[in-house]
Design an enzyme around this catalytic site. Structure first.
Site, PDB file in Angstrom:
ATOM      1  N   SER A  72      65.986  22.253   1.733  1.00 29.31           N
ATOM      2  CA  SER A  72      64.606  22.111   2.400  1.00 29.31           C
ATOM      3  C   SER A  72      64.020  20.570   2.222  1.00 29.31           C
ATOM      4  O   SER A  72      64.534  19.945   1.416  1.00 29.31           O
ATOM      5  CB  SER A  72      63.450  22.862   1.763  1.00 29.31           C
ATOM      6  N   TYR A  96      57.753  25.203  -5.019  1.00 25.92           N
ATOM      7  CA  TYR A  96      59.009  25.840  -3.836  1.00 25.92           C
ATOM      8  C   TYR A  96      60.000  24.594  -3.864  1.00 25.92           C
ATOM      9  O   TYR A  96      61.238  24.779  -3.783  1.00 25.92           O
ATOM     10  CB  TYR A  96      58.338  26.078  -2.583  1.00 25.92           C
ATOM     11  N   LYS A 100      64.355  24.549  -4.577  1.00 25.15           N
ATOM     12  CA  LYS A 100      65.272  23.946  -3.729  1.00 25.15           C
ATOM     13  C   LYS A 100      66.062  23.100  -4.349  1.00 25.15           C
ATOM     14  O   LYS A 100      67.351  23.018  -4.201  1.00 25.15           O
ATOM     15  CB  LYS A 100      64.851  23.779  -2.530  1.00 25.15           C
TER      16      LYS A 100
END
Ligand code: UDP
Length: 290
Positions: A72, A96, A100
């Site tokens: 991402s 989040y 990643k």
């Protein structure tokens, strides 16, 4: 044979790899919403990070050695640089993004230990849109976390107005700027990545974006054109974990594979709207037909 397994279930994963000869894996399975990740961070680490560890353990046990990983652009975090290239420093700004980033690091460590692995991490910018047939699209459960499905549900009357999270960012109109990429370009990018897994061993990282940014209000204007009627919105406070601007430098992928995205924001909005118009309640009225 079960066709679905939870990545956290090591026994189930082992059974999948034991039952099939798997030479390449595209690892999409993860949670992906910035706002939600600040509310349930441990679930994000469990699913995204533990899931990836388990997948790699199963792969190395069963001799599978090629992976395309969904990474991402959020890894770059709050950096003033526009556009971002793959060598820019990571500064993940929310749980989040940190999951990643951790996954990329654990993939690098796995590649150092198992030199036969070939891993391509694709750092997606903001995938939106739908299959141009209008038959495959985004159908989030509950209230959408992402901006385009939210807009689309306002447009069909399932939600009343789009919350615009902040209009005081250092961007031309004050709303957040993102590099939106058509899901069909994301899909094409994976196919090309699969073709190139054997070019090199170890971990390689590529941006998957267009190189062009749009603000929330610009995206809303383009989507409104596709819909043909106004979409109500209201400026609200900034959302936790958001950064002002994220735009890709897509040069590395182009230099390596001679590939670039082909669909613009107009196509992304038209295709997303076609899916939502044909399926106002998502897939609840039946599975996709293609
Ligand atoms: N956003 C918004 N309203 C929403 C959802 C998102 O204004 O209901 C904004 C968000 O602040 C960001 C952009 O839209 O500037 C893209 O957010 P999204 O959640 O779609 O993707 P992200 O960039 O967080 O992965």
């Amino acid at each position: 044979m079960k066709r679905q397994a939870d990545l956290r279930d090591r026994a189930a994963l082992d059974a999948v790899f034991a039952a099939h000869e798997i030479d390449s894996v595209i690892h999409f399975a993860a949670k992906k919403a910035v706002g939600e990740s600040t509310r349930i961070p441990l679930e994000y680490y469990d699913i995204n990070v533990t899931g990836t560890v388990n997948l790699l353990l199963a792969m190395t046990r069963h001799g599978a050695r090629r992976v395309v990983f969904s990474s991402s652009c959020s890894i770059y975090g709050e950096t003033p640089k526009v556009p971002l290239d793959e060598d820019d420093p990571a500064a993940p700004a929310n749980p989040y993004a940190r999951t990643k980033y951790l996954c990329e690091q654990l993939l690098a460590d796995a590649c150092a230990r198992y030199p036969e692995l070939s891993v391509i991490a694709l750092r997606y910018f903001n995938p939106i849109g739908a299959h141009p047939s209008g038959e495959i699209g985004e159908d989030p459960t509950g209230v959408p976390n992402n901006v385009l499905p939210y807009m689309a549900q306002v447009a069909v009357g399932r939600l009343t107005e789009l919350p615009v999270f902040g209009d005081d960012y250092p961007t031309p109109d004050g709303t957040g700027v993102r590099d939106y990429i058509h899901v069909s370009d994301v899909a094409d990018g994976h196919r090309v990545a699969l073709d190139h897994l054997d070019d090199e061993q170890g971990l390689r990282v590529f941006n998957l974006g267009t190189g062009t940014g749009a603000s929330v209000l610009e995206l809303l204007a383009e989507f409104t054109k596709a819909v043909g009627t106004p979409i109500p919105y209201r400026i609200q406070a900034r959302r936790a974990g958001d950064v002002p601007t994220l735009i890709a430098d897509p040069g590395r992928v182009e230099r390596a594979w001679g590939w670039r995205t082909t669909r613009d924001l107009t196509a992304m909005c038209a295709d997303a709207w076609r899916f939502q118009r044909l399926h106002p309640n998502g897939y609840s009225s039946g599975p996709p037909t293609v």
